[in-house]
Design an enzyme around this catalytic site. Structure first.
Site: not given
Length: 800
Positions: A134, A136, A233, A289, A395, A457, A463, A482
């Site tokens: 991943d 992030t 956020e 958002k 990701t 995306r 995966k 995770d």
């Protein structure tokens, strides 16, 4: 339905517990994972099991040879000789050394923030050819910072201050790039304050603050700012604080916004929305958002300055996506925001669904959020490429954002660009979206010359498909995850790696290794540690089995030494063989088991799944065994035949005095028998000492398959040094303590024979170094050379 073990990072609500423990849905998943976990033997266990059967079969064959040479006249002496051969075959210290090596490996990995849940992961790490990671928090720092904003008509805004979650910083209006002729902005780098803040920008900040469940606040014990909630956020909340319109400000006078309804972020829809009531006007506002394509689909208008303009997708779309690409190309995660004002009754609003709320929205603009890569990520990825390991980034970010970060940390070549890829300058498409990859059939995926380095995306099912594609290419895969939905991919991967800080309990349960720092560099360090463990296992197995091979050669050829009674004379006694296997060989093997990783451990290609006994290692064992056995036999022959009288005596396997003479037997000479058996006992001691000291020095040879012994430091492995030094001293008492030498070890003290032993050690080292020199010269280098495999560098010359 909220699953147990879910970490609530945003939103609020009340719930009723309908089940607990293993009766929950997550409990059922965990139970299924546990029930389908078939306990299988690891590759190392399988190899060692094959080795055990092979050695058992070899012991039987050798016993048959012993009985056959003695014409099947089985007596105590013949049985003892057969047992001696059987003992010489078995590496008695092997199990203890492997256990110690594994234990040291687990402890070392725990120190390096990798917690091993399953021991087979230690073996698998050395075989990993591909890492699917991943972005992030793993490749990046997960410290989101809003740095840019773009609004139709207003143009670009720059947000200063990059000190984590601290709201210190200013906002500057930089104008447009000239693509919009109706822009009202003519100045650049104008600081935005509450006095000159434009209407559209105000709404953008309100959407950032209110469509947001994160909270930032100062810690009680320090002056540091901390965030509670999702990192993305949190970045938007810091942005709102810098603009002076944070959530605490907006929920107080004069705005008095109150949250009425929240529609949490949906991974499939890729958006989130809230309904707020402005009590000062009794008007309702919907703030939205999410991903640009998702938000834009819900919009019918654009906020252009203070005016609302109908959305012309054909005209506005290219401009919007051009600005999005500019922000994403800097490695930013780009969010779009929208709003609308509604005059409805409280009852009508309470009946709204997400579909009803998220319609007829007014597009506000874009916010670019930068998540800086970890400083160590680039170096770690370069280590992977140098080790023949390919890294894939999977990701949920926009393709441009993902590819920008991938270029920055080295997953993609610096020459890569969408334009070059579209022109077919690369052999395969290196960047894909999950939709593109999932749309391909298995046959189409297999026909790709190279699997994509970046999948944007990404969803959990992608995966699993990626793992299957890699497995069909006979690759060994490490996968990070995770979430609960990542459990299938973690289970399917050869090495499943869960995140310890942000990972779910189910993901950890399905994984083989848990990272306590969620850092990609830790994965690479774990692979290096796995390679070290495997390399050390190979080293001490080479040491143990080459010693056993030498003993077998000595004892098999020793069958040719027949005394006057037709009994084979043992070159070594059973207790000598046990002493060699348990006391002499095992401690140095343990020292080899904790050997530090060599500096070039990550310059070797991944080992094959069954690569413990390579042809090189097998030939090494045989070669070293033959040389060791030959030198020990040569010393035995020199003592008995060259220096002695060549008389093998009678019953010299049991007594240093030989066979007792019968009364009145004129043909029996007890003095001659004693002299003969004494020289046999001295020759046996010489043979024992020769193998002992060669094996101890040979431990240093086994530290490297090809490097010469003089390149190795003597004291950098303290356990090996003291085990070798202790072995050199431990053997001496067995020669000179009365009764212990003659009755237990079946040998006598030696004198001039020490010269033969030293000579044998020197000759053995000469044979070893010549052999290693030939391997270095004629065999393929163990390291990956420049331009080979994954260590190649992308260049324009590779373009078709």
């Amino acid at each position: 339905m909220v699953f147990s073990s879910t970490t609530v990072t945003k939103g609020r609500g009340k719930g009723i517990a309908v089940n607990i423990g293993m009766k929950t849905e997550i409990g059922k998943i965990a139970k299924t994972l546990a029930s389908t976990s078939v306990v299988t033997r690891t590759p190392l266990q399988k190899k060692l099991e094959i080795l055990a059967y092979a050695l058992f079969g070899l012991a039987i064959i050798l016993a048959i040879i012993v009985f056959g040479v003695n014409k099947w006249l089985v007596n105590n002496e013949v049985v003892i000789y057969a047992i001696s051969l059987g003992i010489s075959v078995i590496p008695e210290g092997l199990v203890a050394v492997i256990t110690l090596t594994m234990a040291f490996g687990v402890r070392q990995m725990a120190k390096n923030y990798a917690i091993v849940r399953k021991l087979n992961a230690l073996e698998a790490l050395g075989s990993v050819t591909n890492i699917c990671s991943d972005k992030t928090g793993t490749l990046t720092q997960s410290k989101m910072i809003a740095t840019d904003a773009w609004l139709p008509g207003d143009g670009l805004y720059r947000i200063s201050g990059r000190n984590g979650f601290s709201p210190e910083g200013k906002i500057y209006r930089c104008g447009t790039n000239g693509t919009n002729e109706t822009s009202e902005i003519e100045v650049e780098d104008e600081e935005v304050t509450s006095d000159n803040m434009r209407y559209a920008f105000t709404r953008l900040v309100q959407a950032s603050a209110l469509c947001n469940m994160a909270v930032i606040k100062k810690g009680k014990g320090d002056d540091e700012w901390h965030a509670i909630g999702d990192p993305t956020e949190s970045a938007l909340q810091v942005f709102a604080h810098k603009a002076g319109l944070s959530k605490p400000v907006l929920t107080a006078e004069p705005f008095k916004f109150e949250l009425v309804q929240e529609y949490a972020f949906d991974t499939e829809l890729k958006r989130m929305s809230v309904v707020c009531k402005e009590k000062s006007t009794d008007a309702y506002y919907v703030f939205l958002k999410g991903a640009t394509e998702s938000v834009l689909n819900q919009c019918t208008k654009i906020q252009f300055g203070e005016n609302e303009v109908n959305l012309d997708r054909e005209k506005f779309g290219p401009e919007l996506y051009n600005e999005l690409e500019k922000l994403a190309s800097k490695g930013m995660r780009v969010l779009s925001l929208a709003y609308r004002r509604v005059i409805k009754s409280d009852i009508e609003i309470s009946k709204w669904t997400r579909e009803k709320a998220d319609t007829d929205m007014i597009f506000l603009g874009l916010v670019g959020i930068y998540d800086p890569p970890r400083p160590e990520s680039k170096a770690a990825i370069q280590r992977c490429f140098g080790a023949g390991i390919e890294v894939h980034m999977l990701t949920g970010d926009h393709p441009t954002t993902a590819s920008a970060i991938a270029k920055e940390i080295g997953i993609l070549p610096l020459l890569w660009s969408p334009e070059l890829e579209n022109e077919g300058k690369f052999n395969s498409q290196l960047v894909m979206t999950a939709a593109q990859f999932d749309a391909l059939s298995d046959a189409e995926v297999d026909n790709l010359s190279e699997l994509p380095k970046v999948i944007a995306r990404c969803i959990p099912d992608t995966k699993v498909k990626m793992i299957d594609a890699l497995h069909r290419r006979n690759k060994y895969v490490a996968m990070t995850g995770d979430g609960v939905n990542d459990s299938p991919s973690l289970k399917k991967a050869d090495v499943g790696i869960a995140m310890g800080l942000g990972g779910s309990d189910v993901a950890k349960q399905a994984s083989d290794i848990v990272l306590s720092d969620d850092n990609f560099a830790t994965i690479v360090n774990a692979i290096a540690e796995g390679r070290r463990i495997f390399s050390n296992i190979q080293k001490f197995i080479l040491h143990l089995l080459s010693g056993n091979s030498g003993e077998i050669v000595t004892l098999i050829i020793g069958l040719s030494f027949i005394d006057s009674d037709g009994i084979s004379v043992n070159p070594m006694s059973p207790l000598q063989i046990l002493f060699l296997n348990m006391i002499t060989s095992s401690p140095p093997a343990m020292g080899l088991g904790v050997e530090r990783a060599s500096s070039d451990i990550m310059r070797y290609p991944p080992r094959s799944k069954g690569g413990l006994f390579t042809w090189e290692v097998i030939i090494d064992m045989i070669y070293y065994g033959i040389v060791l056995g030959g030198l020990s036999l040569a010393n035995f022959v020199i003592v008995v035949y060259a220096i002695g009288n060549g008389n093998l005596g009678q019953n010299c396997n049991s007594s240093p005095f030989g066979q007792e003479c019968a009364p009145n037997d004129p043909t029996c000479d007890p003095i001659a028998l004693e002299i003969a058996c004494h020289q046999i006992y001295r020759a046996r001691g010489t043979t024992f000492a020769t193998i002992t000291y060669i094996l101890l020095i040979h431990a240093y040879n086994c530290r490297s398959l090809r490097d010469p012994i003089w390149t190795m430091k003597l004291y950098d492995n303290k356990i090996l040094f003291w085990s070798v030094f202790g072995g050199l001293l431990t053997a001496i008492p067995t020669f000179y303590i009365p009764e212990l030498n003659s009755k237990v070890f079946k040998q006598l003290g030696i004198g001039y024979e020490w010269g033969l032993i030293v000579g044998a050690v020197i000759i053995f080292e000469i044979f070893v170094e010549v052999y290693k020199f030939m391997k270095r010269r004629y065999l393929k280098p163990l390291e990956i050379v420049e331009g080979e495999g994954l260590k190649r560098q992308y260049s324009l010359n590779e373009y078709p």
